[in-house]
Design a protein around this motif. Structure first.
Motif, PDB file in Angstrom:
ATOM      1  N   LEU A  64       0.825  -1.202   0.000  1.00 18.81           N
ATOM      2  CA  LEU A  64       0.000   0.000   0.000  1.00 18.81           C
ATOM      3  C   LEU A  64       0.865   1.261   0.000  1.00 18.81           C
ATOM      4  N   GLY A  65       2.111   1.132   0.453  1.00 16.43           N
ATOM      5  CA  GLY A  65       3.035   2.266   0.477  1.00 16.43           C
ATOM      6  C   GLY A  65       3.827   2.442  -0.822  1.00 16.43           C
ATOM      7  N   GLY A  66       3.556   1.599  -1.819  1.00 17.64           N
ATOM      8  CA  GLY A  66       4.202   1.758  -3.118  1.00 17.64           C
ATOM      9  C   GLY A  66       5.506   1.006  -3.298  1.00 17.64           C
ATOM     10  N   GLY A  75       8.444  -0.156   4.498  1.00 13.35           N
ATOM     11  CA  GLY A  75       7.704  -0.540   5.692  1.00 13.35           C
ATOM     12  C   GLY A  75       7.665  -2.050   5.885  1.00 13.35           C
ATOM     13  N   VAL A  76       8.250  -2.781   4.934  1.00 16.02           N
ATOM     14  CA  VAL A  76       8.266  -4.237   4.975  1.00 16.02           C
ATOM     15  C   VAL A  76       9.711  -4.682   4.762  1.00 16.02           C
ATOM     16  N   GLY A  77      10.170  -5.630   5.564  1.00 15.53           N
ATOM     17  CA  GLY A  77      11.534  -6.116   5.435  1.00 15.53           C
ATOM     18  C   GLY A  77      11.741  -6.980   4.196  1.00 15.53           C
ATOM     19  N   LYS A  78      12.976  -7.369   3.961  1.00 15.62           N
ATOM     20  CA  LYS A  78      13.303  -8.219   2.821  1.00 15.62           C
ATOM     21  C   LYS A  78      12.964  -9.669   3.130  1.00 15.62           C
ATOM     22  N   GLY A  79      12.691 -10.422   2.091  1.00 16.17           N
ATOM     23  CA  GLY A  79      12.472 -11.851   2.235  1.00 16.17           C
ATOM     24  C   GLY A  79      11.006 -12.239   2.321  1.00 16.17           C
ATOM     25  N   GLN A  80      10.755 -13.511   2.022  1.00 20.01           N
ATOM     26  CA  GLN A  80       9.386 -14.012   1.990  1.00 20.01           C
ATOM     27  C   GLN A  80       8.704 -13.960   3.345  1.00 20.01           C
ATOM     28  N   ALA A  81       9.436 -14.194   4.422  1.00 24.73           N
ATOM     29  CA  ALA A  81       8.823 -14.147   5.752  1.00 24.73           C
ATOM     30  C   ALA A  81       8.283 -12.750   6.060  1.00 24.73           C
ATOM     31  N   ALA A  82       9.001 -11.709   5.645  1.00 23.56           N
ATOM     32  CA  ALA A  82       8.549 -10.333   5.875  1.00 23.56           C
ATOM     33  C   ALA A  82       7.312 -10.028   5.033  1.00 23.56           C
ATOM     34  N   VAL A  83       7.298 -10.510   3.798  1.00 24.84           N
ATOM     35  CA  VAL A  83       6.136 -10.306   2.933  1.00 24.84           C
ATOM     36  C   VAL A  83       4.927 -11.040   3.512  1.00 24.84           C
ATOM     37  N   ASP A  84       5.132 -12.260   3.978  1.00 26.13           N
ATOM     38  CA  ASP A  84       4.041 -13.021   4.587  1.00 26.13           C
ATOM     39  C   ASP A  84       3.487 -12.296   5.812  1.00 26.13           C
ATOM     40  N   ALA A  85       4.373 -11.746   6.631  1.00 26.33           N
ATOM     41  CA  ALA A  85       3.938 -11.001   7.819  1.00 26.33           C
ATOM     42  C   ALA A  85       3.147  -9.762   7.410  1.00 26.33           C
TER      43      ALA A  85
END
Length: 80
Positions: free
Chosen positions: A25-27, A52-62
């Motif tokens: 949502l932050g682009g 606002g989101v870290g790197k990696g799949q775990a961060a995207v999932d969170a």
């Protein structure tokens, strides 16, 4: 929209989603194996913003888990 909202998306088989590349949502564009890319900037090297989101799949999932249940999710099969 998934019946269970964004959380339900995380339960899909990996073969269906093939990784969860996400435009936040932050682009910010998060794509597996690539540097984070901010839509307001020309390149990662010139971007002064912090994602606002870290790197990696775990961060995207969170990130996906934390979205409101009425968030509209779109699965893009191809992007240019």
């Amino acid at each position: 929209m998934c019946a269970g909202g964004p959380r339900e998306l995380l339960d899909f088989p990996a073969a269906v989603l093939d990784g969860r590349n996400v435009l936040t949502l932050g682009g910010w564009w998060h794509e597996v194996g690539w540097a984070l890319l901010h839509g307001a900037c020309h390149s990662p090297a010139q971007c002064p913003h912090e994602p606002g989101v870290g790197k990696g799949q775990a961060a995207v999932d969170a990130y996906l888990t934390g979205l409101a249940v009425d968030t509209l999710l779109v699965n893009v099969h191809c992007h240019v």
